[in-house]
Write an enzyme that holds these catalytic residues in place. Structure first.
Site, PDB file in Angstrom:
ATOM      1  N   GLY A  39       0.840  -1.202   0.000  1.00  0.00           N
ATOM      2  CA  GLY A  39       0.000   0.000   0.000  1.00  0.00           C
ATOM      3  C   GLY A  39       0.869   1.244   0.000  1.00  0.00           C
ATOM      4  CG  ASP A  59       3.899  -5.996  10.293  1.00  0.00           C
ATOM      5  OD1 ASP A  59       3.124  -6.955  10.500  1.00  0.00           O
ATOM      6  OD2 ASP A  59       4.758  -5.973   9.405  1.00  0.00           O
ATOM      7  CB  VAL A  60      -1.803  -6.935  11.238  1.00  0.00           C
ATOM      8  CG1 VAL A  60      -2.660  -5.736  10.896  1.00  0.00           C
ATOM      9  CG2 VAL A  60      -1.390  -7.725  10.002  1.00  0.00           C
ATOM     10  CE  LYS A  92       7.068 -15.225  11.297  1.00  0.00           C
ATOM     11  NZ  LYS A  92       8.342 -14.523  11.549  1.00  0.00           N
ATOM     12  NE  ARG A 107      -7.415  -4.600  25.976  1.00  0.00           N
ATOM     13  CZ  ARG A 107      -6.171  -4.553  26.401  1.00  0.00           C
ATOM     14  NH1 ARG A 107      -5.292  -5.437  25.988  1.00  0.00           N
ATOM     15  NH2 ARG A 107      -5.788  -3.617  27.239  1.00  0.00           N
ATOM     16  CE1 TYR A 146      -3.796 -13.201  -0.430  1.00  0.00           C
ATOM     17  CE2 TYR A 146      -4.893 -14.740  -1.899  1.00  0.00           C
ATOM     18  CZ  TYR A 146      -4.845 -13.510  -1.278  1.00  0.00           C
ATOM     19  OH  TYR A 146      -5.842 -12.592  -1.493  1.00  0.00           O
ATOM     20  CE1 TYR A 160      -8.961 -16.152  18.215  1.00  0.00           C
ATOM     21  CE2 TYR A 160      -9.793 -14.526  19.762  1.00  0.00           C
ATOM     22  CZ  TYR A 160      -8.756 -15.266  19.263  1.00  0.00           C
ATOM     23  OH  TYR A 160      -7.502 -15.143  19.812  1.00  0.00           O
ATOM     24  NE  ARG A 187      -3.760  -7.666  -7.137  1.00  0.00           N
ATOM     25  CZ  ARG A 187      -4.434  -7.186  -6.097  1.00  0.00           C
ATOM     26  NH1 ARG A 187      -5.483  -7.838  -5.654  1.00  0.00           N
ATOM     27  NH2 ARG A 187      -4.069  -6.059  -5.502  1.00  0.00           N
TER      28      ARG A 187
HETATM   29  P1  NAD Z   1      -3.160  -4.556  -1.645  1.00  0.00           P
HETATM   30  O1  NAD Z   1      -1.868  -5.286  -1.692  1.00  0.00           O
HETATM   31  O2  NAD Z   1      -3.322  -3.331  -2.462  1.00  0.00           O
HETATM   32  O3  NAD Z   1      -3.531  -4.158  -0.137  1.00  0.00           O
HETATM   33  C1  NAD Z   1      -3.073  -4.864   0.994  1.00  0.00           C
HETATM   34  C2  NAD Z   1      -2.672  -3.849   2.045  1.00  0.00           C
HETATM   35  O4  NAD Z   1      -2.242  -4.530   3.233  1.00  0.00           O
HETATM   36  C3  NAD Z   1      -1.490  -2.980   1.595  1.00  0.00           C
HETATM   37  O5  NAD Z   1      -1.760  -1.637   1.886  1.00  0.00           O
HETATM   38  C4  NAD Z   1      -0.330  -3.509   2.421  1.00  0.00           C
HETATM   39  O6  NAD Z   1       0.687  -2.554   2.635  1.00  0.00           O
HETATM   40  C5  NAD Z   1      -1.033  -3.935   3.691  1.00  0.00           C
HETATM   41  N1  NAD Z   1      -0.303  -4.945   4.469  1.00  0.00           N
HETATM   42  C6  NAD Z   1       0.276  -6.074   4.014  1.00  0.00           C
HETATM   43  N2  NAD Z   1       0.851  -6.753   5.036  1.00  0.00           N
HETATM   44  C7  NAD Z   1       0.612  -6.017   6.168  1.00  0.00           C
HETATM   45  C8  NAD Z   1       0.975  -6.177   7.540  1.00  0.00           C
HETATM   46  N3  NAD Z   1       1.683  -7.247   7.947  1.00  0.00           N
HETATM   47  N4  NAD Z   1       0.566  -5.239   8.421  1.00  0.00           N
HETATM   48  C9  NAD Z   1      -0.140  -4.151   7.999  1.00  0.00           C
HETATM   49  N5  NAD Z   1      -0.481  -3.945   6.722  1.00  0.00           N
HETATM   50  C10 NAD Z   1      -0.118  -4.868   5.814  1.00  0.00           C
HETATM   51  O7  NAD Z   1      -4.288  -5.620  -2.003  1.00  0.00           O
HETATM   52  P2  NAD Z   1      -5.882  -5.454  -2.138  1.00  0.00           P
HETATM   53  O8  NAD Z   1      -6.251  -5.942  -3.465  1.00  0.00           O
HETATM   54  O9  NAD Z   1      -6.281  -4.105  -1.702  1.00  0.00           O
HETATM   55  O10 NAD Z   1      -6.386  -6.526  -1.076  1.00  0.00           O
HETATM   56  C11 NAD Z   1      -6.939  -6.158   0.173  1.00  0.00           C
HETATM   57  C12 NAD Z   1      -7.424  -7.404   0.894  1.00  0.00           C
HETATM   58  O11 NAD Z   1      -8.464  -8.024   0.131  1.00  0.00           O
HETATM   59  C13 NAD Z   1      -6.350  -8.469   1.103  1.00  0.00           C
HETATM   60  O12 NAD Z   1      -6.510  -9.068   2.364  1.00  0.00           O
HETATM   61  C14 NAD Z   1      -6.627  -9.461   0.001  1.00  0.00           C
HETATM   62  O13 NAD Z   1      -6.189 -10.756   0.344  1.00  0.00           O
HETATM   63  C15 NAD Z   1      -8.140  -9.383  -0.106  1.00  0.00           C
HETATM   64  N6  NAD Z   1      -8.578  -9.804  -1.444  1.00  0.00           N
HETATM   65  C16 NAD Z   1      -8.433  -8.962  -2.512  1.00  0.00           C
HETATM   66  C17 NAD Z   1      -8.814  -9.401  -3.773  1.00  0.00           C
HETATM   67  C18 NAD Z   1      -8.689  -8.530  -4.976  1.00  0.00           C
HETATM   68  O14 NAD Z   1      -8.959  -9.002  -6.090  1.00  0.00           O
HETATM   69  N7  NAD Z   1      -8.324  -7.267  -4.868  1.00  0.00           N
HETATM   70  C19 NAD Z   1      -9.330 -10.692  -3.944  1.00  0.00           C
HETATM   71  C20 NAD Z   1      -9.432 -11.520  -2.839  1.00  0.00           C
HETATM   72  C21 NAD Z   1      -9.073 -11.056  -1.580  1.00  0.00           C
HETATM   73  N1  UDP Z   2      -1.851 -13.343 -15.777  1.00  0.00           N
HETATM   74  C1  UDP Z   2      -1.362 -13.179 -17.060  1.00  0.00           C
HETATM   75  N2  UDP Z   2      -0.514 -12.144 -17.317  1.00  0.00           N
HETATM   76  C2  UDP Z   2      -0.150 -11.242 -16.352  1.00  0.00           C
HETATM   77  C3  UDP Z   2      -0.666 -11.399 -15.036  1.00  0.00           C
HETATM   78  C4  UDP Z   2      -1.507 -12.473 -14.779  1.00  0.00           C
HETATM   79  O1  UDP Z   2      -1.690 -13.957 -17.965  1.00  0.00           O
HETATM   80  O2  UDP Z   2       0.618 -10.314 -16.682  1.00  0.00           O
HETATM   81  C5  UDP Z   2      -2.795 -14.454 -15.508  1.00  0.00           C
HETATM   82  C6  UDP Z   2      -2.430 -15.328 -14.312  1.00  0.00           C
HETATM   83  O3  UDP Z   2      -1.542 -16.366 -14.710  1.00  0.00           O
HETATM   84  C7  UDP Z   2      -3.789 -15.842 -13.899  1.00  0.00           C
HETATM   85  C8  UDP Z   2      -4.741 -14.695 -14.255  1.00  0.00           C
HETATM   86  O4  UDP Z   2      -4.044 -13.882 -15.193  1.00  0.00           O
HETATM   87  O5  UDP Z   2      -4.140 -16.972 -14.662  1.00  0.00           O
HETATM   88  C9  UDP Z   2      -5.134 -13.837 -13.047  1.00  0.00           C
HETATM   89  O6  UDP Z   2      -3.942 -13.465 -12.390  1.00  0.00           O
HETATM   90  P1  UDP Z   2      -3.904 -12.482 -11.156  1.00  0.00           P
HETATM   91  O7  UDP Z   2      -2.500 -12.474 -10.640  1.00  0.00           O
HETATM   92  O8  UDP Z   2      -4.523 -11.202 -11.520  1.00  0.00           O
HETATM   93  O9  UDP Z   2      -4.886 -13.124 -10.072  1.00  0.00           O
HETATM   94  P2  UDP Z   2      -5.111 -14.619  -9.497  1.00  0.00           P
HETATM   95  O10 UDP Z   2      -4.304 -15.607 -10.310  1.00  0.00           O
HETATM   96  O11 UDP Z   2      -4.651 -14.543  -8.096  1.00  0.00           O
HETATM   97  O12 UDP Z   2      -6.547 -14.824  -9.683  1.00  0.00           O
END
Ligand code: NAD
Ligand code: UDP
Length: 312
Positions: A39, A59-60, A92, A107, A146, A160, A187
């Site tokens: 982020g 950091d969480v 972690k 809490r 992940y 919980y 992505r």
């Molecule tokens: P992102 O990487 O943009 O955001 C994640 C955020 O978490 C970042 O700001 C990063 O700095 C922060 N972070 C990472 N590790 C941390 C830590 N240890 N302590 C504090 N902050 C930490 O990704 P996003 O797409 O915004 O995803 C947000 C959430 O939604 C994630 O939990 C992700 O797994 C979930 N999610 C997103 C998608 C999607 O398509 N965007 C799909 C499935 C799940």
């Molecule tokens: N992908 C791709 N080219 C890229 C990035 C991703 O073909 O430059 C493919 C990747 O192999 C996957 C799909 O696009 O099959 C979605 O990838 P992404 O990383 O966005 O999300 P996730 O695989 O976690 O759904």
């Protein structure tokens, strides 16, 4: 109406920054916590002038204490290249982050929502995926840090709730895209748009016949807030995603068309354990949250392309 105090972990990330903005606009007090791994401050810098917004570097994986009514737990890198960069840290973040945030919720008697993922279904053998499907995950593969981290977090949340009566909500998010994705996020949607706008080769991994179902970020935020506000007896997990399914080749062609790019498509090796198909069954979200996605892929891509045009 009294102002709710809401903690958003991962609040400076792609989804988190949209969520903070929406929660502030609804009149809440928002604490945005982030370690800035993926982020960035720029995502929320415009919110810093708001007296009801606080940005906290933390950091969480270590405990954190604050008086709060609700917690949205989003902290975790979400792009494969970033979550695989330090697999142990990713695990972690999911597991210790969940323990620390659930401990806080217990809490201070806060309601807590976990951002889970369609990755809990792994490379699914059931299509589309309903919440009742237990998934097909390789526990020692490249994606395991992940997938298994998020699965463990779900286990912690549900226990919980059962053991300590913590009010929980679990949302299983399917591929989401939109403005504020980092240009180097890795992505597929952001990669293809950035490549197309720069007339560089579009990198398809594998044959491009794998599928994903893409959701615009505004639809996700609406689903998250509806879930948080749903009756206490509804904990989820609930899928939130757009069921419109496309092959990765179709996505590439669409983005080339919408950007008017001269980019060529090139094919690179498919990463291991890359799921071949993905589509949410959203019957439960429709029934319990009265939610369904409103933004189709073309509309969402046009807005996202406009964002990247203005930033890169
Ligand atoms: P992102 O990487 O943009 O955001 C994640 C955020 O978490 C970042 O700001 C990063 O700095 C922060 N972070 C990472 N590790 C941390 C830590 N240890 N302590 C504090 N902050 C930490 O990704 P996003 O797409 O915004 O995803 C947000 C959430 O939604 C994630 O939990 C992700 O797994 C979930 N999610 C997103 C998608 C999607 O398509 N965007 C799909 C499935 C799940
Ligand atoms: N992908 C791709 N080219 C890229 C990035 C991703 O073909 O430059 C493919 C990747 O192999 C996957 C799909 O696009 O099959 C979605 O990838 P992404 O990383 O966005 O999300 P996730 O695989 O976690 O759904």
């Amino acid at each position: 109406m009294s102002r709710k105090k809401i903690l958003v972990t991962g609040g400076a990330g792609f989804v988190g920054s949209h969520l903070c903005e929406r929660l502030l606009n609804e009149g809440n007090e928002v604490y945005c916590l982030d370690n800035f791994f993926t982020g960035q401050k720029e995502n929320v810098i415009h919110l810093l002038e708001n007296p009801y917004f606080e940005l906290i570097r933390h950091d969480v994986t270590t405990p954190f204490f604050i008086e709060t009514d609700e917690i949205y737990n989003l902290a975790c890198p979400a792009s494969p290249i970033h979550y695989q960069y330090n697999a142990i840290k990713t695990m972690k973040t999911s597991v210790m982050g969940a323990i620390n945030m659930l401990g806080l919720a217990k809490r201070v008697n806060a309601k807590i929502l976990q951002a889970s993922t369609s990755e809990v279904y792994g490379d699914p053998l059931v299509h589309p995926q309903p919440e009742s499907y237990w998934g097909h995950v390789n526990p020692i593969g490249e994606r395991a840090c992940y997938d298994e981290g998020k699965r463990s977090a779900e286990t912690l949340f549900i226990n919980y709730h059962k053991q300590n009566n913590v009010k929980i909500k679990i949302i299983r998010i399917f591929n989401t895209y939109g403005p504020k994705m980092h240009p180097n996020d890795g992505r597929v949607v952001s990669n293809f748009i950035v490549q197309a706008l720069q007339n560089q080769d579009i990198t398809i991994y594998g044959q491009g016949n794998q599928t994903r179902s893409f959701q615009y970020v505004d639809d996700l935020i609406e689903g998250m807030i509806r879930l948080m506000n749903s009756k206490d007896s509804f904990t989820g997990p609930v899928n939130v995603g757009n069921p419109n399914e496309f092959t990765i080749l179709e996505l590439a062609q669409k983005i080339i068309g919408l950007t008017g790019s001269t980019s060529k498509i090139i094919y690179q090796p498919l990463p291991s354990d890359d799921p071949m198909q993905r589509q949410p069954d959203i019957s439960l979200a429709k029934k319990e949250l009265d939610w369904s996605p409103k933004v189709n892929l073309d509309e969402g891509l046009i807005k996202t392309i406009a964002f990247f045009k203005s930033t890169i």
